[in-house]
Design an enzyme around this catalytic site. Sequence first.
Site, PDB file in Angstrom:
ATOM      1  N   GLU A  51       0.772  -1.158   0.065  1.00 47.94           N
ATOM      2  CA  GLU A  51       0.071  -0.142   0.167  1.00 47.94           C
ATOM      3  C   GLU A  51       0.814   1.280   0.010  1.00 47.94           C
ATOM      4  O   GLU A  51       1.583   1.523   0.919  1.00 47.94           O
ATOM      5  CB  GLU A  51      -0.812   0.022   1.271  1.00 47.94           C
ATOM      6  CG  GLU A  51      -2.230  -0.663   1.230  1.00 47.94           C
ATOM      7  CD  GLU A  51      -3.127  -0.672   2.459  1.00 47.94           C
ATOM      8  OE1 GLU A  51      -3.719  -1.634   2.677  1.00 47.94           O
ATOM      9  OE2 GLU A  51      -2.808   0.255   3.071  1.00 47.94           O
ATOM     10  N   GLU A  62      -5.962   9.613  10.419  1.00 43.25           N
ATOM     11  CA  GLU A  62      -4.527   8.857  10.685  1.00 43.25           C
ATOM     12  C   GLU A  62      -4.324   9.496  12.012  1.00 43.25           C
ATOM     13  O   GLU A  62      -4.402  10.653  12.524  1.00 43.25           O
ATOM     14  CB  GLU A  62      -3.375   9.631   9.713  1.00 43.25           C
ATOM     15  CG  GLU A  62      -3.792   9.432   8.175  1.00 43.25           C
ATOM     16  CD  GLU A  62      -4.095   7.945   7.848  1.00 43.25           C
ATOM     17  OE1 GLU A  62      -3.832   7.120   8.387  1.00 43.25           O
ATOM     18  OE2 GLU A  62      -4.605   7.826   6.720  1.00 43.25           O
TER      19      GLU A  62
END
Lengths: 278, 404
Positions: A51, A62
Amino acid sequence: MSTSRIDARFAALKAEGRAGFVAYVMAGDPDYATGLAILKGLPGAGADLIEVGFPFSDPMAEGPPIQRAALRALGEGMTLSKTLEMIAEFRQGDQTTPIILMGYANPLVSRGFEAFAREAAAAGVDGLIVVDIPPEEAGPLADALDAAQVSLIRLATPTTDDERMTVVVRRTSGFVYYVSVAGVTGVKEADAAVVAPHVTRVRKASGLPVAVGFGIKTPERAAAIARVADAVVVGSALVDEVALAAELNEDVTSRVLSKVESLSKAVRSARVGQTTTV
Amino acid sequence: MSARPNDYAAYPDANGRFGMFGGQYVPETLMPLVHDLTAAWGAAKTDPAFKAELDGYLKHYVGRPSPLYFAERLTKHFGGAKIYLKREELNHTGSHKINNCMGQILLAMRMGKTRIIAETGAGQHGVAAATVCARFGLPCIVYMGAVDVERQKPNVFRMNLLGAEVRPVTSGSATLKDAMNEALRDWVTNVEDTYYLIGTAAGMHPYPEMVRDFQAVIGREVREQIMEAEGRLPDAIMACIGGGSNAIGIFHPFLADEGVKLIGVEAAGEGMDTERHAAAINGGRPGVLHGNMTYLLQDTEGQITEAHSISAGLDYPGIGPEHSWLHDVGRATYLTATDLESLDAYKLCAELEGILPAIESAHALARVGDVARDVGKDGIVVLNLSGRGDKDVATVAAHLGMRI
């Protein structure tokens, strides 16, 4: 065709009777050259899928490690275009490891979905995860990706009930990413016993392999998840190695790749001696 | 856009869209919560008991209706249309923010939520959120950019006095947008018990609609008050725009009245010819941030750029999606005012009317002379004085080169 790289990899993993290891790296972290070196080294270190995060100024899902990674990359002038360039360079030497781009909507909106999908496919991208484009908003993006034969990978989460699961898996292909904890990346810890029934649920609803990520930091934890999922994603723990290497004045590439080796080894051996397959 | 005249109030559509703007661009973890909120709001807004409860608190706790005041000396000074000020700064806590907070806290309790989070820029919304949380006994966590914590210290102390925990946010540019990122990170982590009390008419659906509807009490009152005072509707209505909740609140009840010009004023910071401004419509382009598609300050690669304004409350790179749409369809006009123009307007309003306006509201005051002259002597202009300016005296003093 690009989608087949993901399907082929999961078919191979199934034949081997093991889970895959998915390494998440932030494109251009800490800089383009090092980021590319890390990318090129990942398959050899045991990453079955990769990824690649494309940095965004406001990454709202995040935790601190990936926020900082995005800021490091942006500080070095990383962009979506350069991310695609980097993947194209990687593809010259690797035709089989699936690459999944992961990030936020606005850089894609800014580029235009059709143009992005064409460029991504040409660079050798196999799939795309967009954190802030839920199924309700995904129509135009899904159309563009379909035309370019890039998979739209969906996120299922602990808050996704059975009714919503049917919405989540619509128009998805490749695999489904199960977010193991309610929260941001790299903070809470994933519990394999809690995750297992959800993996089964997602697999049943989608008919696709299920990768599990968020909150997996150690080889032990990765091995536990590898016993219940089709693939294990580690991100924050890897980008933390970038920061740590810089702090300790060590070689960033080798530090990240050695972490990948220990994690992928744990994933590979997790089901050895296990009699039942999942 | 195919919207017919008089059709403006029908938005957002079922998908939470105002034309191409709005929507629900949020992480999957939050989608079920956003749907729950949409359903709860849908039920509450048509429930007479909810309206009665809210109206009661607005009257007895907030102090509504706020006056519509004829600003005689400002009118004379500019020599144009009659200028009326909608005195939202006289509300409890000193700004329009309490209208929305009162509505949302009642909704949060209706939903059984037990923990409130909020973001704040200038601290006006944080104070209003902390106030309603104190009133109803709910814990309140306010995310505030570290830069804003520094420049709005009195409001931080006020929030603490009201029992709220203020968490300084150091990520990104450490201002309002980063506070909103951090609040979203909290919400995605605490999905069971937490209600996110957004302070402006932005973010994912249903917030732009819900906050607008809670703030529309401003415009509804203006309608009645101006009819009583003048026997007719005004020629123009003005408001400053950050996220745009005070503006959409006063605009919305007039959307169908095409004879009423709606004028928003964005923060031009150090000037629109510089990069240091906060004017999303005048200096940005459409994109996706914080759950909605709207005009945003961004670079060519779609990275969000930092806003700049002397006013912490306008220091945001986006704008509510309904404003983006009203701009695109031409129903509202969006002007700008610089830091210096707003400071001049702040002083002028203080000297001529005896009212210290919030530096945010002073942005609208900075353009009111132009609009009043444009409308002409027989005309009427209503300006939303959205907050009081006591909180800004240190900022103003610093710009005047004085120490207090």
